[in-house]
Scaffold this motif. Structure first.
Motif, PDB file in Angstrom:
ATOM      1  N   ARG A  26      -2.209  69.799  73.285  1.00 50.44           N
ATOM      2  CA  ARG A  26      -1.986  69.980  74.732  1.00 50.44           C
ATOM      3  C   ARG A  26      -2.151  68.653  75.465  1.00 50.44           C
ATOM      4  NH1 ARG A  26      -5.052  74.880  73.767  1.00 50.44           N
ATOM      5  NH2 ARG A  26      -6.975  73.856  74.426  1.00 50.44           N
ATOM      6  N   ASN A  27      -3.069  67.837  74.973  1.00 45.96           N
ATOM      7  CA  ASN A  27      -3.330  66.564  75.621  1.00 45.96           C
ATOM      8  C   ASN A  27      -2.189  65.573  75.430  1.00 45.96           C
ATOM      9  OD1 ASN A  27      -5.170  63.665  75.167  1.00 45.96           O
ATOM     10  ND2 ASN A  27      -5.254  64.814  77.071  1.00 45.96           N
TER      11      ASN A  27
ATOM     12  N   LEU B  91      -1.279  77.351  75.022  1.00 44.92           N
ATOM     13  CA  LEU B  91      -2.385  77.888  75.810  1.00 44.92           C
ATOM     14  C   LEU B  91      -2.749  79.272  75.293  1.00 44.92           C
ATOM     15  CD1 LEU B  91      -1.137  76.957  79.405  1.00 44.92           C
ATOM     16  CD2 LEU B  91      -2.922  75.818  78.072  1.00 44.92           C
ATOM     17  N   ASP B  92      -1.813  79.881  74.576  1.00 48.13           N
ATOM     18  CA  ASP B  92      -1.982  81.247  74.083  1.00 48.13           C
ATOM     19  C   ASP B  92      -1.431  81.278  72.659  1.00 48.13           C
ATOM     20  OD1 ASP B  92      -2.535  83.921  74.028  1.00 48.13           O
ATOM     21  OD2 ASP B  92      -0.961  84.510  75.453  1.00 48.13           O
ATOM     22  N   THR B  93      -1.859  82.268  71.904  1.00 49.10           N
ATOM     23  CA  THR B  93      -1.354  82.370  70.534  1.00 49.10           C
ATOM     24  C   THR B  93      -0.614  83.690  70.361  1.00 49.10           C
ATOM     25  OG1 THR B  93      -3.576  83.120  69.996  1.00 49.10           O
ATOM     26  CG2 THR B  93      -3.010  80.883  69.359  1.00 49.10           C
TER      27      THR B  93
ATOM     28  N   ASP C  17      -9.145  74.901  67.282  1.00 48.60           N
ATOM     29  CA  ASP C  17      -9.253  74.669  68.729  1.00 48.60           C
ATOM     30  C   ASP C  17      -9.118  73.195  69.101  1.00 48.60           C
ATOM     31  OD1 ASP C  17      -9.502  77.309  69.216  1.00 48.60           O
ATOM     32  OD2 ASP C  17     -11.604  77.254  69.876  1.00 48.60           O
ATOM     33  N   ASN C  18      -9.738  72.336  68.298  1.00 44.90           N
ATOM     34  CA  ASN C  18      -9.682  70.905  68.609  1.00 44.90           C
ATOM     35  C   ASN C  18      -8.269  70.359  68.455  1.00 44.90           C
ATOM     36  OD1 ASN C  18     -12.350  70.660  69.258  1.00 44.90           O
ATOM     37  ND2 ASN C  18     -12.971  70.007  67.204  1.00 44.90           N
TER      38      ASN C  18
ATOM     39  N   ALA D 231      -6.293  71.460  71.395  1.00 49.10           N
ATOM     40  CA  ALA D 231      -6.632  70.676  72.590  1.00 49.10           C
ATOM     41  C   ALA D 231      -5.922  69.322  72.540  1.00 49.10           C
ATOM     42  CB  ALA D 231      -8.144  70.478  72.680  1.00 49.10           C
ATOM     43  N   ASP D 232      -5.906  68.712  71.357  1.00 51.55           N
ATOM     44  CA  ASP D 232      -5.248  67.406  71.232  1.00 51.55           C
ATOM     45  C   ASP D 232      -3.739  67.523  71.434  1.00 51.55           C
ATOM     46  OD1 ASP D 232      -7.722  66.450  70.804  1.00 51.55           O
ATOM     47  OD2 ASP D 232      -7.495  66.101  68.646  1.00 51.55           O
TER      48      ASP D 232
END
Ligand SMILES: Nc1ncnc2c1ncn2[C@@H]1O[C@H](COP(=O)(O)OP(=O)(O)OP(=O)(O)O)[C@@H](O)[C@H]1O
Ligand SMILES: [Mg+2]
Lengths: 227, 411
Positions: free
Chosen positions: A83-84, A56-58, A76-77, A80-81
């Motif tokens: 995290r998903n 969620l953070d870098t 970013d993509n 997101a994947d």
């Protein structure tokens, strides 16, 4: 290969000319199937560390490898994947979508994963059944107790079968009895082979884990196996 | 996640958001509603004007040339004065044109005169347009007969005491009596009614085409002692040949009127196309002004939407954080808010179409032919959605670019 490899992770915040050092060089490895508790006083950097592990953070500096992949190289993509699919997050304040039913909330990660409508309904119902909420699927968050909401959140976190379950003070907003229910759920998950990292400042909660990492002032103060 | 499910998901979320804030959403749309009502009214009015105008000038015929002393459109006074000094077009010149011009459907001279006092028995009517012409007028004039017959070539040449009257004149002078064969009185002349024109309506709600009386042209010149310049009506018959006929006609007229090379024409060849293009200019100005106003109200409406979307994004920062934490891509979040903005505007567009429908119904009381077409509905909805997408973009972009931690921390 470790599931998580953190090497000299630093996280700084710029606050009106002043620099806050939330993490000052944390190096940890966590293996698949571990149940880890992260403890430490308020403001020591636990949530910051969890957010970095959860993508969620870098970090400001240092390197983070998840499943052998360097997180810094991802866009970013990709994040997101990750995290998903790879990470399930459980928050202290549940963070459910208030306008949506339990079922919708649990379906959401499946929607983002592109699972088609019939299949995701089935999977989401099974996930709710696993946390003992088969009879509450059409309820909205404000029609449920805190413990039930947190169980919805756990079902949502697990619905995509992630390699890692992260929980930041999952029992912080629950009374001790419902807190126990959640911890029992975690124990069962661990027994099934899931990897869990739980942030807490209660010794009670930490004792359920197999390994306790203590953070102080943004550094690892101790890292011990619970016997 | 494919684009189809992203859109259906976005629609679902925006439906929930709209329902959750129904009052606010409806109020937000006021600006858009005003804008779209303006768009639809404008488009409907222009469409109506266009068809009304085309209907109106259809009496001129699209393939009829009018050789006249004056041009129909005169852009300055000097030219007007010059044209008034031009030589008349005489009957002799008309005959020369008739003989010289080949391959056209009909050539008819015409002179017109307003007359008061048409009488039959004790009934009378006034404000009538009297047209003096010959037998070819039934071809060039675009009117057809309801009963009786038109004048013959022989009758026209012999300049007989006869007339063909418009439907209104027949109604006023004869009521239930049969007009055919009766003699009516016009300024001491008695004319037998031999035909009655079909009802044609009026031009743009003004000049009635049914209040006309047609007589042999020589009757006008000699009987009424009135000898104005003629207008020669030429029905070409084939639209494709109009330019060729025009050229031929111009050469012929120059020869007939003995114009030396280099001298400018002292006559004009008019055509209904000239009216159409003149009207086109007018309607373009109306459209430009209308769309400027429309654009302005849509701009204001769009700012309102942008504002409410910024509020919506701020209120739902936490939600954005949660969605991102469980795997929503930036594009998904962007689309979600774009769809929401478009949906609000679509709602406004639908309300606006309802309002416009009502207004059009009211207008129909006065202008029975006014109608809102489907193309206007499609235009309105497209403009509404477009406004939503444009004004929603900045807020949606802000939402999409949020870092998950920052969004989650906010409460
Ligand atoms: N967004 C931020 N901007 C500035 N400083 C921040 C930010 N987030 C965290 N910090 C600072 O970083 C340090 C670590 O914060 P963090 O939230 O990780 O602590 P924590 O161990 O989770 O504490 P708690 O037990 O109270 O949740 C704190 O000093 C905090 O003030
Ligand atoms: Mg914390």
């Amino acid at each position: 290969m470790s599931l998580i490899r953190l090497d000299s992770i630093c996280r700084r915040y710029e606050m009106g000319g002043e620099t806050v050092h939330a993490l000052r060089g944390v190096s940890i490895s966590i293996e698949r199937g571990e149940y880890v508790a992260i403890m430490g006083p308020s403001g020591s950097g636990k949530s910051t560390l969890m957010n970095i592990i959860g993508c969620l953070d870098t970090p400001s500096s240092g390197s983070y490898e998840l499943n052998g992949n360097t997180v810094a190289d991802m866009d970013d993509n990709d994040l997101a994947d990750i995290r998903n699919r790879e990470i399930g997050f459980v928050f202290q304040t549940f963070n459910l979508l208030s306008r949506s039913t339990a079922l919708r909330n649990v379906e959401l990660p499946l929607i983002y994963a592109g699972v088609d409508i019939d299949e995701r309904r089935e999977i989401a119902l099974a996930a709710l059944a696993d946390v003992g909420l088969a009879d509450r699927v059409e309820h909205r968050p404000n029609e449920m107790s805190g413990g039930q909401r947190q169980r919805v959140a756990v079902a949502r976190a697990l619905v995509n079968k992630p390699s890692l379950l992260l929980a930041d003070e999952p029992t912080g907003n629950l009374d001790s009895k419902t807190g126990e229910e959640i911890l029992a759920l975690f124990k069962a998950l661990h027994a099934k082979g899931n990897t869990l990292i739980v942030v807490t400042h209660e010794e009670e909660v930490a004792r359920h884990a197999r390994r306790i990492i203590r953070i102080r002032d943004g550094l690892v103060a101790s890292d011990e196996v619970v016997t | 996640m494919n684009i189809g499910s992203e859109i259906s998901e976005g629609l679902r979320i925006s439906w929930e958001a709209l329902r959750g804030n129904l009052m606010r959403s409806v109020l937000t749309t006021v600006g858009i509603v005003i804008g779209i009502v303006t768009v639809t009214l404008m488009a409907t009015a222009l469409e109506y004007l266009n068809t009304a105008f085309r209907d109106a000038i259809s009496f001129l015929g699209t393939d009829v040339l009018y050789v006249d002393r004056n041009e129909w459109f005169i852009d300055n006074n000097n030219k007007f004065d010059r044209m008034q000094r031009r030589e008349k077009i005489t009957m002799a010149q008309v005959r020369a044109v008739e003989e010289g011009l080949s391959g056209v459907s009909g050539v008819a001279p015409s002179v017109m005169q307003g007359v008061e006092g048409l009488r039959y028995g004790d009934r009378s009517t006034g404000g009538v347009l009297m047209i003096g012409t010959n037998e070819q007028f039934i071809i060039t004039g675009g009117a057809s007969l309801a009963s009786g017959r038109f004048m013959t070539k022989a009758e026209a040449a012999a300049n007989r005491d006869l007339c063909i009257i418009g439907a209104d004149i027949a109604d006023k002078l004869f009521e239930k009596e049969e007009p055919l064969g009766k003699r009516i009185t016009v300024a001491d002349q008695r004319l037998e009614v031999i035909g009655i024109f079909e009802k044609r309506g009026s031009v743009l709600g003004g000049m009635s085409l049914d209040n006309q009386i047609v007589i042999p042209i020589q009757k006008m010149n000699r009987g009424f002692k009135w000898d104005p310049s003629c207008v020669i009506q030429i029905k070409v018959g084939d639209t494709a040949r109009i330019p060729a006929v025009r050229d031929e006609l111009r050469g012929l007229m120059r020869k007939i009127r003995r114009l030396p090379p280099g001298r400018e024409d002292d006559f004009a060849i008019n055509q209904s196309e000239a009216l159409v293009s003149q009207f086109g200019k007018v309607s373009a100005i109306i459209a430009a002004a209308g769309f400027f106003i429309t654009g302005l109200s849509l701009f204001v409406g769009g700012i309102g939407i942008m504002n409410i979307m910024f509020v919506s994004v701020a209120e739902r920062t936490q939600e954005i954080g949660v969605r991102k934490a469980i795997g929503a891509r930036n594009r998904t979040v962007l689309l979600q808010f774009l769809i929401e903005a478009a949906a609000i505007c679509l709602l406004g567009g639908i309300i606006a179409i309802g309002i416009t429908r009502g207004l059009v119904e009211v207008a129909r009381v006065y202008l029975p032919k006014v109608a809102m077409s489907w193309s206007v509905v499609v235009l309105a909805l497209t403009v509404a959605v477009g406004t939503g997408l444009i004004s929603g973009f900045l807020p949606a972009w802000r939402a999409a670019r949020m870092r998950p931690v920052d969004a989650l921390r906010k409460d």
